[in-house]
Write a protein that holds these residues in place. Structure first.
Motif, short mmCIF file in Angstrom:
data_model
loop_
_atom_site.label_atom_id
_atom_site.label_comp_id
_atom_site.label_asym_id
_atom_site.label_seq_id
_atom_site.Cartn_x
_atom_site.Cartn_y
_atom_site.Cartn_z
N GLU A 149 32.91 29.33 -22.74
CA GLU A 149 34.18 30.69 -22.58
C GLU A 149 33.31 31.51 -23.90
O GLU A 149 33.13 32.42 -23.98
CB GLU A 149 35.31 30.12 -23.55
N ILE A 150 32.94 30.96 -25.38
CA ILE A 150 31.88 31.96 -26.03
C ILE A 150 31.20 31.92 -25.81
O ILE A 150 30.81 33.25 -26.52
CB ILE A 150 32.33 30.49 -27.86
N CYS A 151 29.90 31.36 -25.37
CA CYS A 151 29.46 31.78 -24.79
C CYS A 151 29.25 33.06 -24.01
O CYS A 151 28.13 34.43 -24.19
CB CYS A 151 28.28 30.59 -23.85
N THR A 152 29.86 32.97 -23.25
CA THR A 152 30.65 34.52 -22.11
C THR A 152 30.37 35.54 -23.11
O THR A 152 30.22 37.07 -22.80
CB THR A 152 31.39 34.03 -20.94
N GLU A 153 31.62 35.48 -23.97
CA GLU A 153 31.74 36.51 -24.40
C GLU A 153 30.64 37.18 -25.47
O GLU A 153 30.43 38.37 -26.07
CB GLU A 153 32.84 35.98 -25.71
N ALA A 154 29.93 36.15 -26.31
CA ALA A 154 28.67 36.06 -26.93
C ALA A 154 27.86 37.26 -26.00
O ALA A 154 26.51 37.80 -26.87
CB ALA A 154 28.41 34.70 -27.78
N ALA A 155 27.36 36.70 -25.35
CA ALA A 155 26.62 37.44 -24.29
C ALA A 155 26.25 39.23 -24.01
O ALA A 155 25.65 39.66 -23.80
CB ALA A 155 26.54 36.97 -23.06
N ARG A 156 28.12 39.39 -24.06
CA ARG A 156 27.94 41.19 -23.81
C ARG A 156 27.42 41.71 -24.97
O ARG A 156 28.60 41.46 -26.65
CB ARG A 156 29.64 40.76 -23.63
N VAL A 157 27.48 42.94 -25.07
CA VAL A 157 26.70 43.84 -25.78
C VAL A 157 26.71 44.99 -25.40
O VAL A 157 27.04 45.83 -24.39
CB VAL A 157 24.69 43.94 -26.19
N ALA A 158 28.19 45.86 -26.11
CA ALA A 158 28.83 46.97 -26.08
C ALA A 158 28.35 47.62 -26.77
O ALA A 158 28.61 47.76 -27.84
CB ALA A 158 30.57 46.99 -25.63
N ILE A 159 27.65 48.54 -26.38
CA ILE A 159 27.14 49.83 -27.11
C ILE A 159 28.02 51.14 -27.27
O ILE A 159 27.70 51.69 -25.56
CB ILE A 159 26.04 50.30 -27.66
N GLY A 161 29.17 54.43 -25.58
CA GLY A 161 27.73 55.38 -24.84
C GLY A 161 27.09 54.81 -23.54
O GLY A 161 26.32 56.12 -23.02
N GLU A 162 27.13 53.42 -23.61
CA GLU A 162 26.09 53.23 -22.91
C GLU A 162 26.74 52.04 -22.73
O GLU A 162 27.47 51.72 -22.35
CB GLU A 162 24.90 51.84 -23.88
N ALA A 163 26.24 51.59 -21.46
CA ALA A 163 26.81 50.17 -20.22
C ALA A 163 26.53 49.45 -20.99
O ALA A 163 26.17 49.12 -21.99
CB ALA A 163 26.45 50.68 -18.65
N GLU A 164 28.13 48.31 -20.62
CA GLU A 164 27.63 47.11 -21.05
C GLU A 164 26.64 46.15 -21.00
O GLU A 164 26.30 46.32 -19.30
CB GLU A 164 29.01 46.36 -21.03
N ARG A 165 25.69 45.95 -21.64
CA ARG A 165 24.64 44.48 -20.57
C ARG A 165 24.84 43.21 -21.42
O ARG A 165 25.49 43.14 -22.08
CB ARG A 165 22.89 45.35 -21.20
N GLN A 166 23.54 42.59 -20.77
CA GLN A 166 24.22 40.82 -21.08
C GLN A 166 22.81 40.39 -22.20
O GLN A 166 21.92 40.97 -21.48
CB GLN A 166 24.67 39.71 -19.96
N GLU A 167 22.89 39.52 -22.72
CA GLU A 167 21.54 39.04 -23.81
C GLU A 167 21.89 37.28 -23.47
O GLU A 167 22.92 36.81 -23.21
CB GLU A 167 21.68 38.68 -25.63
N THR A 168 21.32 37.07 -23.41
CA THR A 168 20.63 35.34 -22.42
C THR A 168 21.68 34.17 -23.94
O THR A 168 20.72 34.59 -24.98
CB THR A 168 19.63 34.77 -22.46
N ILE A 169 22.40 33.71 -23.55
CA ILE A 169 23.12 32.60 -24.18
C ILE A 169 23.50 31.47 -23.42
O ILE A 169 24.45 31.72 -22.39
CB ILE A 169 23.93 32.81 -25.61
#
Length: 323
Positions: A149-159, A161-169
Motif C-alpha cells: 500500500e505504501i509503495c502504491t501511494e509513493a509511486a504516484r507523482v502529481a505535478i 498542470g501535468e498528468a500524474e505519472r508513476q515511478e518504480t517502487i
C-alpha cells in the motif's frame, strides 16, 4: 531427531576478516579461497581477510566474497564430519546471492563458475542504474500488504498542470518478522519513508546501498545474467534448493537459469521460504558462512524452529557435536 536445512547469507553479512580462521586452520578452506582467487584472477582472499571495508562492501566484491566464505565453511564441515551436506539436510536455500552459494553447496554449480557469475552479477546490478537514481529502504513493523500500500501511494507523482505519472517502487525482500525491504527510484523511496511514518510503521530507514536491487529497474542486469547463465554448466542439485522468487524447492537443473534471472528483478520471498522449510518438516536451520542475519530471521518467522550459525572453526566444531 532434528530435520536440518542449511541456508546461506546474502549481502550485508560481509566483514573484513570473515573466513580467516577457516583459512588458517583447514587446507580444504584454503583450497576454496584459492579457487575463487584463480577464477577471478585476483587476490580476493586478501581483500576478505585484511582489506578495506568499503572496498569489500562493493557489490562486485561482496557477492563472490560471501560465497567463498560460505563454501569454505561447507567444505570444512564435510571434511571434518566425514559426510556430504546432502546426507544431513532435507533442503538448502540462500538469501539473494546466497542462492548461488546454496546451488554450489548442492553441487549444481562449481565454485569457480559461481565466483565468476557473482562477479558479473555484482557489476551488472551496479551498472544497471546510474548512481544516485535508485535506492532501497527497510520498513520495520510492517506486513507485506501495508508495505505494498505504501509503495502504491509513493509511486504516484502529481505535478500541477501535468498528468500524474508513476515511478518504480516495489517490494524487494520479505524477510519476515515484520521486516520488508523496498526498492526503486530514490525519489519514490524517500516518499515511501515519509508515508510510512504516517501509517504506523515502527521504523523506516534508507539503506546504504548504491542501486535498487531486486526491482524491475534491474532489467539490464537480468539480461546480462540471462546471457551468462545460458552458457553455464549446471548439474542436477544433490538436494532440493528453495528458489527466492518462488519460495518453493527445485531439483530440475534446466529451471535454474530462469529462476536466477528472475531473481535479479524479483522479490526475495524469504519469509515464505522459511515457512516452506517448516512445511517440509524442517526443525533446525543452520546458517553457513558469515554473520547470523538469517538465524535471527528464522527465530522470528518460525519460533519453534531451532536456528544457529556456523562460520568459524569453533562454531563448526560445536555444530558437528550436534549433527
Amino acid at each position: 531427531m532434528s530435520v536440518h536445512a542449511f541456508v546461506f547469507p546474502g549481502q550485508g553479512s560481509q566483514s573484513v576478516g570473515m573466513g580467516l580462521g577457516l583459512y588458517e586452520a583447514f587446507s580444504v578452506a584454503r583450497e576454496v579461497f584459492q579457487e575463487v582467487d584463480d577464477a577471478l584472477e585476483e587476490h580476493l582472499s586478501k581483500l576478505i581477510f585484511t582489506g578495506d571495508t568499503a572496498e569489500l562492501t562493493r557489490t562486485e566484491n561482496a557477492q563472490p566474497a560471501l560465497m567463498a566464505v560460505s563454501l569454505a565453511t561447507v567444505r570444512v564441515l564435510e571434511a571434518e564430519g566425514g559426510f556430504k551436506l546432502a546426507d544431513k539436510a532435507t533442503v538448502v536455500a540462500g538469501h539473494s546471492l546466497g542462492e548461488y552459494s546454496a546451488l554450489a553447496a548442492a553441487g549444481a554449480l562449481g565454485i569457480a563458475q559461481t565466483a565468476r557469475l557473482l562477479r558479473l552479477r555484482g557489476l551488472a546490478m551496479q551498472e544497471a542504474v546510474p548512481a544516485g537514481e535508485g535506492g532501497m529502504a527497510a520498513l520495520l513493523g510492517v506486513d507485506a500488504d501495508l508495505a505494498q500500500e505504501i509503495c502504491t501511494e509513493a509511486a504516484r507523482v502529481a505535478i500541477e498542470g501535468e498528468a500524474e505519472r508513476q515511478e518504480t517502487i516495489e517490494l524487494a525482500n520479505d524477510n519476515g518478522g515484520g521486516q520488508i525491504v523496498i526498492s526503486g527510484r530514490l525519489s519514490a523511496i524517500e516518499r515511501a519513508i515519509a508515508l510510512a511514518k504516517t501509517k504506523g510503521v515502527k521504523r523506516a530507514v534508507l539503506l546504504p546501498v548504491s542501486a535498487p536491487f531486486h526491482s524491475s529497474l534491474m532489467g539490464a542486469a537480468a539480461d546480462r545474467m540471462a546471457e551468462a547463465l545460458a552458457k553455464a554448466e549446471i548439474a542436477t542439485p544433490a538436494i532440493p534448493v528453495i528458489a527466492n522468487v518462488t519460495a518453493a524447492k527445485n531439483t530440475d537443473a534446466t529451471r535454474i537459469p530462469d529462476l536466477l534471472v528472475r531473481q535479479v528483478t524479483g522479490s526475495v520471498r524469504w519469509r515464505e521460504s522459511v515457512q516452506a522449510m517448516a512445511a517440509m518438516g524442517v526443525t533446525s536451520q543452520i546458517e553457513l558462512g558469515a554473520g547470523k542475519v538469517l538465524t535471527g530471521l528464522a527465530r522470528r518467522i518460525v519460533p519453534d524452529m531451532t536456528a544457529r550459525n556456523a562460520g568459524t572453526p569453533e562454531e563448526i566444531e560445536a555444530l558437528l557435536r550436534d549433527l
